[in-house]
Write a protein that holds these residues in place. Structure first.
Motif, PDB file in Angstrom:
ATOM      1  N   ALA A  55     -39.258 -11.465  -7.591  1.00  0.00           N
ATOM      2  CA  ALA A  55     -38.167 -12.306  -8.089  1.00  0.00           C
ATOM      3  C   ALA A  55     -37.120 -11.459  -8.813  1.00  0.00           C
ATOM      4  N   ALA A  56     -37.588 -10.508  -9.624  1.00  0.00           N
ATOM      5  CA  ALA A  56     -36.654  -9.620 -10.322  1.00  0.00           C
ATOM      6  C   ALA A  56     -35.878  -8.765  -9.332  1.00  0.00           C
ATOM      7  N   GLY A  57     -36.555  -8.324  -8.260  1.00  0.00           N
ATOM      8  CA  GLY A  57     -35.871  -7.537  -7.238  1.00  0.00           C
ATOM      9  C   GLY A  57     -34.789  -8.328  -6.529  1.00  0.00           C
ATOM     10  N   MET A  58     -35.067  -9.595  -6.246  1.00  0.00           N
ATOM     11  CA  MET A  58     -34.058 -10.453  -5.624  1.00  0.00           C
ATOM     12  C   MET A  58     -32.841 -10.599  -6.521  1.00  0.00           C
ATOM     13  N   TRP A  59     -33.075 -10.766  -7.824  1.00  0.00           N
ATOM     14  CA  TRP A  59     -31.969 -10.932  -8.762  1.00  0.00           C
ATOM     15  C   TRP A  59     -31.143  -9.654  -8.864  1.00  0.00           C
ATOM     16  N   LEU A  60     -31.821  -8.514  -9.052  1.00  0.00           N
ATOM     17  CA  LEU A  60     -31.097  -7.253  -9.194  1.00  0.00           C
ATOM     18  C   LEU A  60     -30.337  -6.913  -7.920  1.00  0.00           C
ATOM     19  N   GLY A  61     -30.959  -7.126  -6.758  1.00  0.00           N
ATOM     20  CA  GLY A  61     -30.280  -6.849  -5.497  1.00  0.00           C
ATOM     21  C   GLY A  61     -29.036  -7.690  -5.327  1.00  0.00           C
ATOM     22  N   ALA A  62     -29.136  -8.978  -5.701  1.00  0.00           N
ATOM     23  CA  ALA A  62     -27.976  -9.866  -5.602  1.00  0.00           C
ATOM     24  C   ALA A  62     -26.859  -9.423  -6.535  1.00  0.00           C
ATOM     25  N   LEU A  63     -27.219  -9.013  -7.758  1.00  0.00           N
ATOM     26  CA  LEU A  63     -26.201  -8.576  -8.718  1.00  0.00           C
ATOM     27  C   LEU A  63     -25.466  -7.333  -8.213  1.00  0.00           C
ATOM     28  N   VAL A  64     -26.209  -6.390  -7.657  1.00  0.00           N
ATOM     29  CA  VAL A  64     -25.576  -5.183  -7.111  1.00  0.00           C
ATOM     30  C   VAL A  64     -24.661  -5.549  -5.945  1.00  0.00           C
ATOM     31  N   ALA A  65     -25.126  -6.462  -5.086  1.00  0.00           N
ATOM     32  CA  ALA A  65     -24.301  -6.890  -3.954  1.00  0.00           C
ATOM     33  C   ALA A  65     -23.013  -7.551  -4.439  1.00  0.00           C
ATOM     34  N   THR A  98     -19.371  -3.427   7.184  1.00  0.00           N
ATOM     35  CA  THR A  98     -18.505  -4.595   7.383  1.00  0.00           C
ATOM     36  C   THR A  98     -18.217  -5.276   6.063  1.00  0.00           C
ATOM     37  N   VAL A  99     -19.260  -5.502   5.271  1.00  0.00           N
ATOM     38  CA  VAL A  99     -19.120  -6.086   3.936  1.00  0.00           C
ATOM     39  C   VAL A  99     -19.697  -5.147   2.884  1.00  0.00           C
ATOM     40  N   LEU A 100     -20.897  -4.637   3.146  1.00  0.00           N
ATOM     41  CA  LEU A 100     -21.593  -3.767   2.205  1.00  0.00           C
ATOM     42  C   LEU A 100     -22.042  -2.487   2.920  1.00  0.00           C
ATOM     43  N   PRO A 101     -22.110  -1.367   2.205  1.00  0.00           N
ATOM     44  CA  PRO A 101     -22.595  -0.111   2.818  1.00  0.00           C
ATOM     45  C   PRO A 101     -24.119  -0.104   2.905  1.00  0.00           C
ATOM     46  N   LEU A 102     -24.660  -1.014   3.692  1.00  0.00           N
ATOM     47  CA  LEU A 102     -26.103  -1.247   3.708  1.00  0.00           C
ATOM     48  C   LEU A 102     -26.895  -0.037   4.187  1.00  0.00           C
ATOM     49  N   ARG A 103     -26.423   0.592   5.249  1.00  0.00           N
ATOM     50  CA  ARG A 103     -27.195   1.697   5.831  1.00  0.00           C
ATOM     51  C   ARG A 103     -27.369   2.839   4.838  1.00  0.00           C
ATOM     52  N   SER A 104     -26.300   3.266   4.210  1.00  0.00           N
ATOM     53  CA  SER A 104     -26.397   4.395   3.280  1.00  0.00           C
ATOM     54  C   SER A 104     -27.182   4.017   2.029  1.00  0.00           C
ATOM     55  N   MET A 105     -26.968   2.807   1.526  1.00  0.00           N
ATOM     56  CA  MET A 105     -27.641   2.403   0.294  1.00  0.00           C
ATOM     57  C   MET A 105     -29.140   2.205   0.519  1.00  0.00           C
ATOM     58  N   LEU A 106     -29.506   1.516   1.588  1.00  0.00           N
ATOM     59  CA  LEU A 106     -30.920   1.234   1.827  1.00  0.00           C
ATOM     60  C   LEU A 106     -31.681   2.485   2.254  1.00  0.00           C
ATOM     61  N   ALA A 107     -31.079   3.291   3.126  1.00  0.00           N
ATOM     62  CA  ALA A 107     -31.728   4.546   3.523  1.00  0.00           C
ATOM     63  C   ALA A 107     -31.863   5.478   2.326  1.00  0.00           C
ATOM     64  N   GLY A 108     -30.821   5.528   1.488  1.00  0.00           N
ATOM     65  CA  GLY A 108     -30.874   6.352   0.281  1.00  0.00           C
ATOM     66  C   GLY A 108     -31.940   5.864  -0.681  1.00  0.00           C
ATOM     67  N   ALA A 109     -32.059   4.530  -0.826  1.00  0.00           N
ATOM     68  CA  ALA A 109     -33.083   3.968  -1.714  1.00  0.00           C
ATOM     69  C   ALA A 109     -34.482   4.290  -1.205  1.00  0.00           C
ATOM     70  N   ALA A 110     -34.690   4.221   0.116  1.00  0.00           N
ATOM     71  CA  ALA A 110     -35.998   4.547   0.687  1.00  0.00           C
ATOM     72  C   ALA A 110     -36.344   6.016   0.449  1.00  0.00           C
ATOM     73  N   ALA A 111     -35.391   6.909   0.691  1.00  0.00           N
ATOM     74  CA  ALA A 111     -35.637   8.339   0.493  1.00  0.00           C
ATOM     75  C   ALA A 111     -35.876   8.653  -0.983  1.00  0.00           C
ATOM     76  N   LEU A 112     -35.056   8.061  -1.855  1.00  0.00           N
ATOM     77  CA  LEU A 112     -35.229   8.293  -3.289  1.00  0.00           C
ATOM     78  C   LEU A 112     -36.563   7.737  -3.771  1.00  0.00           C
ATOM     79  N   GLY A 113     -36.977   6.608  -3.189  1.00  0.00           N
ATOM     80  CA  GLY A 113     -38.258   6.031  -3.559  1.00  0.00           C
ATOM     81  C   GLY A 113     -39.419   6.970  -3.264  1.00  0.00           C
TER      82      GLY A 113
END
Length: 309
Positions: A162-172, A40-55
């Motif tokens: 805190a760094a994760g919140m900042w980086l996540g917001a910047l990517v969004a 709807t706004v962001l490709p959350l499913r693909s990005m988050l699932a991809g991040a989990a698998a890559l992790g």
């Protein structure tokens, strides 16, 4: 070769887990209702699932490289006992197991995004936060003991989150402000709204990063600035602080100039120039943020007392 590969894997893990945690959390506090649904706004499913698998993949590779560096073995058959020992008998191994479990939970939660977007993002952000926090066990805090160890780990974890919140917001913001997303006034109004909503959150993030960064320095080096800057660790730390200062300037530009300018331009009906200016600023800030994370990954492998030039 192993050292460079280890740093690269640390960088990959930091960026990946920060994105998993920060992006899921951003969608929770910045988006509303069906805006949280992937696509709807962001490709959350693909990005988050991809991040989990890559992790998971990066975590496995990182453990193998770490075991190889510690044992001197490169053959997988000879390396297996060392890997098993690390997993079952060390704190790093326990943190690794916790991270993998958290990543699996995050990946499964994202699969339910279309049915229950709010709940899936809440679970994904919590699991992502646990996975990100587990990286503290491969940092300098692991060298401490007793109460000092607990406090050092606490500061490290708060700094990572805190760094994760900042980086996540910047990517969004970078995704929301890409050229294709700025073709309608509705999307630009959404961007303006989320930028405004991020102002308070962003200020708190900066405060947490600054305070925890200073305290972490005191834990690692102590109240001194003299000899440390003669070492590789000190030089890299100086560059990191300089880049962080540059990020603060860019954040202030977004907060006090480009954000209000976008709001005003929407009222005037001439919003594309302001939106593009904000997009460019966010992209530059994101690049600087990744450079800082790279320095953090490198610094985590160095000791101020052992990295003399």
């Amino acid at each position: 070769m192993n050292e460079a590969l280890g740093i690269a894997l640390r960088l990959g893990l930091y960026v990946d887990l920060m994105l998993l945690f920060g992006l899921a959390l951003f969608a929770l506090y910045s988006l509303e209702g069906q805006e949280r649904r992937s696509g709807t706004v962001l490709p959350l499913r693909s990005m988050l699932a991809g991040a989990a698998a890559l992790g998971v993949l990066l975590s496995v590779a990182s453990l193998v490289v770490m075991a190889s560096a510690m044992s001197g073995e490169s053959d997988i058959a000879e390396l297996s006992p060392h890997i098993e020992m690390m997993i079952l008998q060390t704190d790093v191994g326990f943190a690794w197991i916790v991270r993998l479990v958290a990543l699996v939970v995050a990946g499964l939660a994202v699969l339910f995004n279309h049915r229950a977007p709010g709940f899936s993002l809440l679970v994904a952000s919590m699991a992502g936060g646990i996975a990100l926090a587990s990286l503290a066990w491969s940092g300098h805090g692991a060298m401490d003991e007793g109460g000092r160890r607990v406090w050092h780990f606490t500061i490290d974890i708060l700094h990572l989150l805190a760094a994760g919140m900042w980086l996540g917001a910047l990517v969004a913001f970078a995704l929301m402000a890409n050229i294709n997303a700025l073709q309608s006034e509705a999307r630009i109004r959404l961007l303006a709204r989320t930028v405004t909503r991020f102002e308070t959150v962003g200020a708190l993030i900066v405060l947490f990063i600054t305070v925890t960064g200073v305290v972490n320095y005191l834990f690692i080096v102590g109240p001194t600035l003299d000899e440390v800057f003669l070492s590789t660790y000190g030089v890299l730390l100086f560059i990191k602080v300089a880049l962080f200062a540059a990020m603060l300037v860019l954040a202030a530009l977004n907060r006090f100039h480009l954000g209000p300018l976008l709001q005003q331009s929407l009222r005037d009906g001439q919003y594309r120039v302001a939106a593009n200016a904000l997009r460019r600023s966010v992209i530059v800030e994101l690049v600087v943020a990744v450079l800082i994370v790279g320095l953090v990954a490198w610094l985590g492998t160095l000791s101020p007392q052992m990295s003399e030039n």
